[in-house]
Motif scaffolding. Structure first.
Motif, PDB file in Angstrom:
ATOM      1  N   GLU A  29      28.487  58.264  -0.557  1.00  0.00           N
ATOM      2  CA  GLU A  29      29.529  58.270  -1.575  1.00  0.00           C
ATOM      3  C   GLU A  29      30.527  59.394  -1.334  1.00  0.00           C
ATOM      4  O   GLU A  29      31.745  59.203  -1.403  1.00  0.00           O
ATOM      5  CB  GLU A  29      28.894  58.401  -2.958  1.00  0.00           C
ATOM      6  CG  GLU A  29      29.885  58.352  -4.097  1.00  0.00           C
ATOM      7  CD  GLU A  29      29.219  58.478  -5.455  1.00  0.00           C
ATOM      8  OE1 GLU A  29      29.938  58.413  -6.463  1.00  0.00           O
ATOM      9  OE2 GLU A  29      27.979  58.652  -5.503  1.00  0.00           O
ATOM     10  N   ASP A  57      32.763  58.772   1.712  1.00  0.00           N
ATOM     11  CA  ASP A  57      33.532  57.526   1.652  1.00  0.00           C
ATOM     12  C   ASP A  57      33.084  56.575   2.764  1.00  0.00           C
ATOM     13  O   ASP A  57      33.863  56.199   3.637  1.00  0.00           O
ATOM     14  CB  ASP A  57      35.036  57.832   1.754  1.00  0.00           C
ATOM     15  CG  ASP A  57      35.893  56.645   1.330  1.00  0.00           C
ATOM     16  OD1 ASP A  57      35.332  55.649   0.823  1.00  0.00           O
ATOM     17  OD2 ASP A  57      37.121  56.706   1.504  1.00  0.00           O
ATOM     18  N   CYS A 104      31.572  56.081   7.963  1.00  0.00           N
ATOM     19  CA  CYS A 104      32.207  56.974   6.985  1.00  0.00           C
ATOM     20  C   CYS A 104      33.631  57.330   7.398  1.00  0.00           C
ATOM     21  O   CYS A 104      33.911  57.578   8.570  1.00  0.00           O
ATOM     22  CB  CYS A 104      31.389  58.260   6.844  1.00  0.00           C
ATOM     23  SG  CYS A 104      29.708  57.975   6.273  1.00  0.00           S
TER      24      CYS A 104
END
Length: 289
Positions: free
Chosen positions: A283, A286, A179
Motif C-alpha cells: 500500500e 503503491d 511497485c
C-alpha cells in the motif's frame, strides 16, 4: 529469639517450596528437549522445526526490546537446565557475551546469525525470508547435535517450514515487483536485508539501534526527502508510541503506517506478521494491490 528463628525457618521453608514449584513448572515436559531462545521470532523457528520433541522458553518477554533486556537469575537457571540455546548474535543481544561465559560446556549453542549477516552491524536477518530459512537450517543442525535420535523429525520440520518461507518469499517478490515506488521511510534501520532482497531501498530515520536518537540534521534530511520524493507513508513500529516517526510524518505531510520488525511480537506467527507487513508495504509503495 526462638520465635524469630522459627519465623525465619518457616519463611525459608516456604521459599524452598515456592522455588521448587517454579522449577517444576519451568521444567521441560517428559519426553521433550528443553530449548531456550533469546526472543520470540527465534522461539517460533525452534517450535516449527522441533515440533513436539522440544519445549521452548523465550528469554525476552513480549514487547521488551532485546537490546535493552537484562537476564534475570531465573533465566540463567533455565539456561543451565536447557539442552540447546538459540540466539541471533551479530550484536542483537548486547548482554549475550556475559551470559555465554557462565554456561555449561555441554549446552549446545546455536548462533543463528553466524555466517548469514552480510550488512555491517545489522542483525535483522530474520526479516528476509530467505535468510530466515538459513537460520532455520542452523536451528535444525543444533537440535540434531543435541538430540541425534530426532534427526529425521527435525529435518522434516525444518523442510516443511522452509517451504512456507519459500512461498512467503515468492509472494514478496511477486507483489513488490510491481511497485511504483522503490524507497520507503522507516523509524529505524531494521529492513535493510528485506529491501536488498526485493530491489527496494530503506530510508531510515534512525540507525540500527531503535533507541538511538536521530540528529536534527538527519530529521531535516528525512523531511526534505519525503517532500521531494512524494513519499506518502512513514513506517513506524507497532504500539503507537513512535513519536519521532509521527513527528516526521506530520512535518512532511505524510501519514503513518506500521511495519513490525518482529523483535518481540505479542501474537501471530512469523508468516502471518510478515504477510501483514507485505500488505502495508504494498500500500505504501503503491504496488497496485
Amino acid at each position: 529469639m526462638r520465635l524469630q528463628r522459627g519465623r525465619r525457618a518457616a519463611a525459608a521453608a516456604l521459599l524452598t517450596v515456592l522455588t521448587a514449584g517454579c522449577a517444576m513448572r519451568e521444567a521441560a515436559p517428559p519426553g521433550t528437549m528443553s530449548v531456550v531462545a533469546t526472543f520470540s521470532t527465534l522461539a517460533g523457528f525452534v517450535e516449527q522445526t522441533g515440533g513436539d520433541r522440544v519445549a521452548v522458553r523465550t528469554l525476552v518477554p513480549p514487547g521488551v526490546p532485546p537490546h535493552d533486556y537484562e537476564p534475570a537469575p531465573r533465566d540463567r537457571a533455565a539456561l543451565e537446565r536447557a539442552k540447546v540455546f538459540v540466539y541471533n548474535g551479530v550484536g542483537f543481544e548486547p548482554w549475550l557475551d556475559r551470559v555465554l561465559a557462565d554456561l555449561p560446556a555441554s549446552l549446545v549453542r546455536v548462533d543463528a546469525g553466524a555466517g548469514i549477516a552480510a550488512r555491517a552491524r545489522d542483525p535483522h536477518v530474520w526479516l528476509d525470508p530467505v535468510l530466515a530459512a538459513a537460520q532455520v537450517d542452523a536451528i535444525r543442525d543444533g537440535l540434531i547435535r543435541a538430540d541425534p535420535d530426532g534427526r529425521t523429525h527435525y529435518a522434516a520440520g525444518a523442510a516443511a517450514f522452509r517451504r512456507e518461507l519459500e512461498a512467503l518469499s515468492r509472494r514478496y517478490a511477486q507483489v513488490l515487483a510491481g511497485c511504483r515506488r522503490r524507497e520507503f521511510v522507516t523509524s529505524h534501520a531494521a529492513f535493510g536485508y528485506l529491501a536488498a532482497r526485493y530491489g527496494l531501498r530503506e530510508v531510515p530515520i534512525a540507525g540500527i539501534d531503535p533507541e538511538g536518537e536521530p540528529s536534527p540534521a538527519r530529521l531535516r534530511e528525512i523531511v526534505a526527502f519525503i517532500r521531494a520524493s512524494g513519499t506518502a507513508v512513514v513506517f513506524a513500529e507497532p504500539g503507537g508510541q513512535d513519536r519521532v516517526a509521527e513527528a516526521v510524518a506530520r512535518e512532511a505531510g505524510a501519514r503513518v503506517s506500521t511495519l513490525d520488525p518482529l523483535e518481540g511480537r505479542r501474537g501471530g506467527s512469523y508468516v502471518t506478521v510478515m504477510d501483514d507487513n507485505l500488505g502495508r508495504l504494498a500500500e505504501g509503495l503503491d504496488c497496485g494491490r
